[in-house]
Design a protein around this motif. Structure first.
Motif, short mmCIF file in Angstrom:
data_model
loop_
_atom_site.label_atom_id
_atom_site.label_comp_id
_atom_site.label_asym_id
_atom_site.label_seq_id
_atom_site.Cartn_x
_atom_site.Cartn_y
_atom_site.Cartn_z
N VAL A 105 65.76 -30.85 -4.66
CA VAL A 105 65.05 -30.03 -3.69
C VAL A 105 66.03 -29.01 -3.11
O VAL A 105 67.10 -29.37 -2.65
N HIS A 106 65.65 -27.75 -3.17
CA HIS A 106 66.49 -26.66 -2.68
C HIS A 106 65.87 -26.07 -1.41
O HIS A 106 64.68 -25.77 -1.38
N THR A 107 66.70 -25.87 -0.40
CA THR A 107 66.28 -25.07 0.74
C THR A 107 66.54 -23.63 0.33
O THR A 107 67.65 -23.27 -0.07
N VAL A 108 65.50 -22.81 0.37
CA VAL A 108 65.58 -21.45 -0.16
C VAL A 108 66.03 -20.49 0.93
O VAL A 108 65.31 -20.29 1.92
N PRO A 109 67.21 -19.89 0.76
CA PRO A 109 67.68 -18.94 1.77
C PRO A 109 66.85 -17.66 1.74
O PRO A 109 66.35 -17.26 0.69
N GLY A 110 66.71 -17.05 2.89
CA GLY A 110 66.00 -15.78 2.96
C GLY A 110 64.50 -15.93 3.04
O GLY A 110 63.78 -14.94 2.95
N VAL A 111 64.00 -17.16 3.20
CA VAL A 111 62.55 -17.39 3.30
C VAL A 111 62.29 -18.25 4.53
O VAL A 111 63.03 -19.18 4.83
#
Length: 175
Positions: A124-130
């Motif tokens: 699971v990735h925390t998406v930067p810029g969102v």
């Protein structure tokens, strides 16, 4: 009707429509301010001076959605985690393809978090810029009862609405 009569009719209707449009914007803003100030109120009845209900004014709360807030961080993340040719376009600058952005934002919106799960690895990735946030301001809607518009028209023709609406419309300024 003659051309002169049509021109006069158009001018009168435009003046009235402009005045009504300006007044509607002002009243709509005032209603929204009152709804915002009275947080527990979700709906209020619109009632004519004679007591007939003609509509309901209901608060609408926008659903939160994933929104790109930092395009550079988002592009870098997509480049690193979606290296296939369909995800990014390489030019003088790197940008996420619109279809990939729409799909990723839709997944994050559905999940309610700015995270993406790699289905192959389970990571699971925390998406930067969102961020997940409201995409429009709180608002309200006016839904007329079945015979509400006809009741308003009847009240208008009978002069019943003069005290409710006409003072604001006749107080307009000169242009």
């Amino acid at each position: 009707m003659s051309l002169a009569d049509l021109a006069a009719r158009e001018a009168v209707l435009k003046a009235v429509a402009d005045a009504i449009g300006d007044e509607l914007k002002a009243v709509r803003a005032a209603v929204q301010a009152e709804l915002d100030a009275n947080r527990g109120v979700q709906q209020v009845a619109a009632v004519l001076p004679d007591g007939r209900q003609v509509a309901k004014v209901s608060l609408t709360n926008p659903a939160p959605a994933a929104v790109v807030t930092d395009p550079e961080a988002f592009v870098a993340w997509v480049r690193d985690h979606h290296p296939d040719e369909k995800a990014v376009t390489r030019r003088f600058v790197l940008e996420v393809r619109p279809a990939t952005q729409a799909a990723l934002l839709a997944e994050m919106t559905a999940a309610g978090v700015a995270q993406w799960c790699n289905t192959e690895t389970g990571e699971v990735h925390t998406v930067p810029g969102v961020e997940i946030r409201a995409t429009r301001a709180r608002s309200h809607s006016v839904r007329f009862d079945k015979a509400g518009r006809d009741a308003v028209a009847e009240a208008w023709r009978s002069g019943e609405l003069a005290a409710l609406v006409l003072p604001e419309l006749t107080a307009g300024g000169a242009e």
